[in-house]
Motif scaffolding. Structure first.
Motif, PDB file in Angstrom:
ATOM      1  N   SER A 183       0.843  -1.197   0.000  1.00  0.00           N
ATOM      2  CA  SER A 183       0.000   0.000   0.000  1.00  0.00           C
ATOM      3  C   SER A 183       0.874   1.240   0.000  1.00  0.00           C
ATOM      4  O   SER A 183       2.097   1.169   0.167  1.00  0.00           O
ATOM      5  CB  SER A 183      -0.913   0.010   1.238  1.00  0.00           C
ATOM      6  N   GLN A 201      -1.551   5.482   3.830  1.00  0.00           N
ATOM      7  CA  GLN A 201      -2.870   5.376   3.206  1.00  0.00           C
ATOM      8  C   GLN A 201      -3.300   3.913   3.164  1.00  0.00           C
ATOM      9  O   GLN A 201      -3.277   3.272   2.106  1.00  0.00           O
ATOM     10  CB  GLN A 201      -2.858   5.962   1.791  1.00  0.00           C
ATOM     11  N   GLU A 253      -6.045   2.587   3.126  1.00  0.00           N
ATOM     12  CA  GLU A 253      -7.183   2.304   2.242  1.00  0.00           C
ATOM     13  C   GLU A 253      -6.742   1.974   0.824  1.00  0.00           C
ATOM     14  O   GLU A 253      -7.533   1.473   0.010  1.00  0.00           O
ATOM     15  CB  GLU A 253      -8.154   3.497   2.228  1.00  0.00           C
ATOM     16  N   SER A 254      -5.472   2.220   0.490  1.00  0.00           N
ATOM     17  CA  SER A 254      -4.969   1.940  -0.867  1.00  0.00           C
ATOM     18  C   SER A 254      -4.433   0.522  -0.998  1.00  0.00           C
ATOM     19  O   SER A 254      -3.896   0.161  -2.044  1.00  0.00           O
ATOM     20  CB  SER A 254      -3.843   2.927  -1.207  1.00  0.00           C
ATOM     21  N   ASN A 269     -17.302   5.593   9.244  1.00  0.00           N
ATOM     22  CA  ASN A 269     -16.242   4.977   8.451  1.00  0.00           C
ATOM     23  C   ASN A 269     -16.412   3.462   8.334  1.00  0.00           C
ATOM     24  O   ASN A 269     -15.446   2.730   8.109  1.00  0.00           O
ATOM     25  CB  ASN A 269     -14.877   5.299   9.063  1.00  0.00           C
ATOM     26  N   SER A 289     -10.007  -9.064   7.548  1.00  0.00           N
ATOM     27  CA  SER A 289      -9.699  -7.956   6.650  1.00  0.00           C
ATOM     28  C   SER A 289      -8.592  -7.121   7.270  1.00  0.00           C
ATOM     29  O   SER A 289      -8.226  -7.311   8.426  1.00  0.00           O
ATOM     30  CB  SER A 289     -10.949  -7.094   6.396  1.00  0.00           C
ATOM     31  N   LYS A 323      -7.781  -0.289   9.047  1.00  0.00           N
ATOM     32  CA  LYS A 323      -8.000   0.977   8.355  1.00  0.00           C
ATOM     33  C   LYS A 323      -7.702   2.128   9.301  1.00  0.00           C
ATOM     34  O   LYS A 323      -7.730   1.970  10.519  1.00  0.00           O
ATOM     35  CB  LYS A 323      -9.423   1.083   7.814  1.00  0.00           C
ATOM     36  N   THR A 324      -7.377   3.282   8.719  1.00  0.00           N
ATOM     37  CA  THR A 324      -7.038   4.455   9.516  1.00  0.00           C
ATOM     38  C   THR A 324      -8.059   5.564   9.288  1.00  0.00           C
ATOM     39  O   THR A 324      -8.437   5.835   8.153  1.00  0.00           O
ATOM     40  CB  THR A 324      -5.641   4.986   9.138  1.00  0.00           C
TER      41      THR A 324
END
Length: 253
Positions: A19, A23, A25-26, A204, A241, A244-245
């Motif tokens: 990633s 980030q 989420e990427s 979120n 999973s 996430k931030t």
């Protein structure tokens, strides 16, 4: 062990993830052969590696049939992943009529052993399952890296020294939000407002009412800003999973 390449890409072989730094989420998931190949490239970064030795080390030594086609597929997968993450640097350089060379600055981050001295602060809801402690400790250090990278980047941007003290152990919060257990990394001495935290988690897509999570709260204060930079890391206990931030600015509450 996880790796940061060219200060831009984060590679975690344990969860087969790559990633953009800061980030989460990427994140992209790599195939197992691509992970082994990238590990070999990193181990031998800057060296010209022949196709034969790569095929041997990444496939034959693991009991798989040596195949030049498999090597081509794995190289292509890695290059496409780098490109998909927006990095135009040519990490994997083709050496004509020979093989490949991995061209990147790599920083490795070994798993710290500090938490081993405090087993009751593992990232499991209970300590009765010590066999999973080491894996979860690794996730904690990875979450910490993802949370603090933007903070350090911000301090460099303003050309000011920012002192951030990170405790070796986590501080558990007695209260829970449904199935979410809370941990404090650094709160700047300001009280944690659970109602606001619950609202942010719901916004979120962190469903504490449907799944158990470990939630990590980190706050940093910049000298040029009137508000704190707050980072919340959420990791599902089931490990189905990736973490996430959540990032936002917070004033006095």
């Amino acid at each position: 062990m996880f790796f940061i390449c060219n200060n831009s890409l984060l590679f975690d072989p344990e969860v087969r993830a790559i990633s953009i730094v800061g980030q989460p989420e990427s994140v992209l998931t790599l195939s197992t052969p691509a992970v082994r190949l990238l590990q070999e490239f990193i181990r031998c970064k800057g060296r010209d590696l022949s196709r034969e030795e790569l095929i041997t080390r990444v496939w034959a030594e693991y009991g798989f049939t040596p195949s030049g086609n498999n090597l081509n597929k794995a190289v292509s997968e890695l290059r496409k992943s780098f490109h998909a993450l927006g990095d135009d640097h040519e990490f994997i350089v083709t050496v004509p009529r020979y093989g490949f060379r991995f061209d990147a600055d790599v920083i490795s981050h070994p798993v710290e052993s500090a938490l081993a001295e405090a087993p009751r602060l593992t990232l499991q809801p209970l300590v009765e399952r010590p066999s999973r402690y080491q894996r979860l400790s690794k996730r904690w250090w990875l979450v910490l890296a993802l949370l603090t990278t933007p903070v350090v980047g911000g301090s460099l941007f303003f050309s000011r020294q920012l002192e951030i003290t990170v405790p070796a152990t986590l501080k558990p919060v007695k209260e829970k939000i449904a199935g979410c257990r809370l941990w404090l990394i650094n709160d700047q001495g300001r009280p944690l407002v659970l109602s606001k935290m619950a609202e942010l988690l719901k916004k979120n897509n962190v469903a504490c009412d449907r799944e158990e999570y470990n939630i990590y709260y980190f706050s940093a204060r910049f000298s040029l800003a009137t508000a704190d930079e707050v980072f919340i890391g959420s990791c599902p206990v089931s490990e189905t999973s990736l973490c996430k931030t959540i990032r936002y600015k917070s004033g006095a509450e």
